[in-house]
Each structure stands twice: as C-alpha cells, then as structure tokens.
Enzyme design. Structure first.
Site, PDB file in Angstrom:
ATOM      1  N   LYS A 176      26.340  -5.693  -0.551  1.00 43.55           N
ATOM      2  CA  LYS A 176      27.854  -5.317  -0.174  1.00 43.55           C
ATOM      3  C   LYS A 176      27.871  -4.726   0.936  1.00 43.55           C
ATOM      4  O   LYS A 176      29.159  -4.788   0.359  1.00 43.55           O
ATOM      5  CB  LYS A 176      28.091  -5.075  -1.292  1.00 43.55           C
ATOM      6  CG  LYS A 176      27.791  -5.561  -2.830  1.00 43.55           C
ATOM      7  CD  LYS A 176      27.637  -5.049  -4.664  1.00 43.55           C
ATOM      8  CE  LYS A 176      27.328  -5.117  -5.393  1.00 43.55           C
ATOM      9  NZ  LYS A 176      27.035  -4.412  -6.692  1.00 43.55           N
ATOM     10  N   HIS A 216       4.371   5.770  11.815  1.00 45.97           N
ATOM     11  CA  HIS A 216       3.810   5.501  10.466  1.00 45.97           C
ATOM     12  C   HIS A 216       3.130   6.452  10.146  1.00 45.97           C
ATOM     13  O   HIS A 216       1.669   6.148   9.855  1.00 45.97           O
ATOM     14  CB  HIS A 216       2.846   4.280  10.194  1.00 45.97           C
ATOM     15  CG  HIS A 216       3.421   3.945   8.193  1.00 45.97           C
ATOM     16  ND1 HIS A 216       3.190   4.613   8.072  1.00 45.97           N
ATOM     17  CD2 HIS A 216       3.069   2.260   8.565  1.00 45.97           C
ATOM     18  CE1 HIS A 216       3.150   4.217   6.798  1.00 45.97           C
ATOM     19  NE2 HIS A 216       3.038   2.852   6.623  1.00 45.97           N
ATOM     20  N   ARG A 270      11.187   3.933   4.534  1.00 44.61           N
ATOM     21  CA  ARG A 270      10.917   2.458   5.185  1.00 44.61           C
ATOM     22  C   ARG A 270      11.939   1.645   6.194  1.00 44.61           C
ATOM     23  O   ARG A 270      12.302   1.303   4.956  1.00 44.61           O
ATOM     24  CB  ARG A 270       9.738   1.885   4.506  1.00 44.61           C
ATOM     25  CG  ARG A 270       9.030   0.139   5.741  1.00 44.61           C
ATOM     26  CD  ARG A 270       8.139  -0.047   5.276  1.00 44.61           C
ATOM     27  NE  ARG A 270       7.244   0.834   5.414  1.00 44.61           N
ATOM     28  CZ  ARG A 270       5.624   0.234   5.069  1.00 44.61           C
ATOM     29  NH1 ARG A 270       5.698  -1.002   4.821  1.00 44.61           N
ATOM     30  NH2 ARG A 270       4.542   1.057   5.209  1.00 44.61           N
ATOM     31  N   ARG A 308       0.703  -1.125   0.332  1.00 44.10           N
ATOM     32  CA  ARG A 308       0.002   0.200   0.440  1.00 44.10           C
ATOM     33  C   ARG A 308       1.028   1.233   0.116  1.00 44.10           C
ATOM     34  O   ARG A 308       0.862   1.755  -0.895  1.00 44.10           O
ATOM     35  CB  ARG A 308      -0.666   0.485   0.816  1.00 44.10           C
ATOM     36  CG  ARG A 308      -1.721  -0.460   1.012  1.00 44.10           C
ATOM     37  CD  ARG A 308      -2.564  -1.128   2.326  1.00 44.10           C
ATOM     38  NE  ARG A 308      -2.099  -1.850   2.486  1.00 44.10           N
ATOM     39  CZ  ARG A 308      -2.045  -3.307   2.699  1.00 44.10           C
ATOM     40  NH1 ARG A 308      -3.006  -4.297   1.954  1.00 44.10           N
ATOM     41  NH2 ARG A 308      -0.610  -4.146   2.512  1.00 44.10           N
ATOM     42  N   THR A 309       1.586   1.169   0.925  1.00 49.30           N
ATOM     43  CA  THR A 309       1.866   2.830   1.301  1.00 49.30           C
ATOM     44  C   THR A 309       3.167   2.951  -0.520  1.00 49.30           C
ATOM     45  O   THR A 309       3.191   4.024  -0.539  1.00 49.30           O
ATOM     46  CB  THR A 309       3.265   1.931   2.659  1.00 49.30           C
ATOM     47  OG1 THR A 309       2.311   2.340   3.248  1.00 49.30           O
ATOM     48  CG2 THR A 309       3.543   3.766   2.710  1.00 49.30           C
TER      49      THR A 309
HETATM   50  N1   CP Z   1      -0.884  -0.286   6.490  1.00 50.94           N
HETATM   51  C1   CP Z   1       0.288  -0.590   5.560  1.00 50.94           C
HETATM   52  O1   CP Z   1       1.379  -0.116   5.738  1.00 50.94           O
HETATM   53  O2   CP Z   1       0.734  -1.205   4.356  1.00 50.94           O
HETATM   54  P1   CP Z   1       2.214  -1.833   3.533  1.00 50.94           P
HETATM   55  O3   CP Z   1       2.551  -2.217   4.247  1.00 50.94           O
HETATM   56  O4   CP Z   1       1.425  -2.584   2.779  1.00 50.94           O
HETATM   57  O5   CP Z   1       2.822  -0.295   2.625  1.00 50.94           O
END
Ligand code: CP
Length: 316
Positions: free
Chosen positions: A82, A132, A104, A54-55
């Site tokens: 590496k 998040h 992320r 999603r993100t």
């Molecule tokens: N909700 C969420 O962060 O989903 P993803 O891990 O698929 O990005």
C-alpha cells in the site's frame, strides 16, 4: 557492539569472540532439549524484503532456542504493497516492542538506514550486492571447526559472480581478518569495477590456480540480478561458464587431496558446482547450514544478552 551491519564492525578479537560463543551454542543445539533461557522476554523480528530459506529460518530458530519471542514480517502480506515506506515499516515494527531486527533488503545500505531510525539492535541479513556478515561468520566458523585450528595462511579461492555477491565481500573481509589468503577467481565481467581496498589476489583462470587452493568457495550465478541484461553480456552462456569456471568432477579430481568445497546456497547444481561434488566428501555445504543456527544464536546473544561467554546457561 550495538548492531551487526558489516564485517568491518568487528575487529579480529570481536570476530573470534563471536566464533567462541557459537561453539558454546553448538553444544546447546545438540542437547535433547536444545533451548536455553538466555533471551527470555526479548523479541526478535525478521524483516525480509527478499526471499530467503537459510538465513531467515536459522535466525528464527536461533531466537527460539534462546527463548526469545519472534515476529516475522512477510513482504508479500505487508502494507508495503500500500506504499508504506521502509522507515515507517521499521518504526511500526519497533513500536511492537522489538529488541532486534534482522533485515534483508535488495538495496545496499538499507539495514544501515534502519539502524539510524530505531533503537533496536539491527543485524544485516544481506543488503543488495553489499554485505552478508552472518553468512561470512557461519563460513569462517565452519572452516575453523572442521579444521580444528585457525585460518592463518589458509588459501581460499572465491569463484564466480563476485560482482553481484554480498557473500564474496563479507567472506573476503572475514577470511582476511583471520589471516587467510583470498584469491578471487572470475571472468573480468563478474568482478567489481574496482577492487581497491579488497585484501585479495585475482585470477581469471580457475585451472591455473586450482591445485594451490585449500578451499574452493563457489558463488551462485545470480540469474535474478543479471536478468534484463541477459547472461550473454557477462559470459557467453551457462554452458560456457561451467566449462571455464564451474567446479566439475574433472576439476575436483585435480584439487589437493584434503581441499574443501563450500557454497553459501542456494546452489545452481550443474552450473557452478557439479551434483556429485555438492554432495561429495569434500563438501561442507550441509555443515555450513547446520552451523547457521549456532552462529546466529551467538550474534543475537552478544547483541542482546551481554558480551560474555554463555557458560553455565542452564537448559530449560
Ligand atoms: N545463503 C543465503 O543467504 O541463503 P538464503 O538466501 O536462503 O537465506
């Protein structure tokens, strides 16, 4: 706003400003040609050290709809294998002319470190158990849009694995900032050791508070974060978890008639949420995903394109 690293980077006015901007972009995403030239000539890199559906896709879709160029860093195909450090990776990506990095990482604070090394805008797309923030923005935007009014006084129960959940922390802060009343509902083993500073009430008994909730926000049981210790250390079994803290059909029948159900995804169907509830009329799960693009357009626009509302942005 130079970066978006945590909900605490925003006050209520700024947070509502992002949501207002996202409303403009919902309209853009519904056009026949869902693209505007707002960020033409800018480049957005997604730098994900953890898997995502999603993100990552919604950030890349958002950047493309704003006419930005996109670069995708793929951990498995990168020189991290590496031994390249996070700092060298970030500096390398920035040297390619990147204006924003969407980061992320499994370690809490990694996006903050990246922000200290690069001049590009950095957006936290999820760091360990910490935060998040754009998921929380998506969720409060979805609630505000669905209700057609603000969240003052809204009673939200966040249920499940709070301890390992960056979504729970960001959502709690964003909901509280907008005046909602948050109750964390979990066994003691799935709560953080200290909740000092969290603007919440706590319950260990979902059945006791179910009928008082306007929104049930279910968290994923994060098997990957609790593996190694075995779920038995945190709760007896998945079956027992579902029996006590899962939103089963029987429990959903005891919710208030207009109560709403949310989940950030990915869902463990049959564990924290029953199949029929995930796809049922009270569920906002699909709306949450759909709103992800417009909200992330708003974040990119406000970080890279100026703070004002994008009224009159012409279609390409
Ligand atoms: N909700 C969420 O962060 O989903 P993803 O891990 O698929 O990005």
């Amino acid at each position: 706003m130079k970066h978006l690293l945590e909900i605490g980077d925003l006050d209520r006015t700024e947070l509502e400003g992002v949501l207002d901007t996202a409303e403009h972009f919902v309209e853009v995403t519904q056009r026949e040609i869902a693209k505007v030239p707002a960020l033409r000539g800018r480049t957005v890199a997604t730098v994900f050290y953890e898997d995502s559906t999603r993100t990552r896709l919604s950030f890349e879709g958002a950047a493309k709809r704003l006419s930005a160029d996109t670069l995708t860093f793929s951990l498995k195909a990168s020189s991290v294998s590496k031994g390249e450090s996070l700092r060298d990776t970030a500096k390398t990506i920035e040297a390619m002319g990147v204006d924003a990095m969407v980061v992320r990482h499994p370690s809490a604070g990694a996006p903050h470190r990246v922000a200290s090394w690069v001049d590009a805008a950095v957006i936290n797309a999820g760091d360990g158990w910490h935060e998040h923030p754009t998921q929380a923005l998506v969720d409060v935007f979805t609630l505000r849009s669905h209700r057609g009014r603000g969240l003052d006084g809204l009673r939200v129960g966040i249920v499940g694995d709070v301890k390992h959940s960056r979504v729970a922390r960001s959502n709690t802060l964003a909901l509280a900032l907008l005046g909602a009343r948050v109750t964390l509902i979990a066994p003691p083993t799935l709560l953080p050791p200290s909740l000092e500073g969290w603007p919440v009430q706590v319950s260990h008994d979902l059945d006791a508070v179910l009928s008082e909730l306007d929104v049930v926000y279910l968290l994923r049981i994060q098997r990957e974060r609790i593996s190694g210790r075995g779920p038995g250390e945190l709760f007896p079994s998945l079956r027992e978890y579902t029996a006590r803290w899962g939103l089963t059909a029987e429990r959903a029948a005891r919710l208030a008639p207009d109560a709403l159900v949310m989940h950030p995804g990915p869902m463990n169907r049959g564990v924290e949420i029953a199949h029929g509830i995930a796809d049922g009329p009270a569920s906002l799960v699909t709306e949450q995903v759909a709103n992800g693009v417009a909200v992330r357009m708003a974040v990119l626009y406000r970080l890279l394109g100026g703070g004002g509302e994008p009224a009159g942005v012409p279609t390409e």
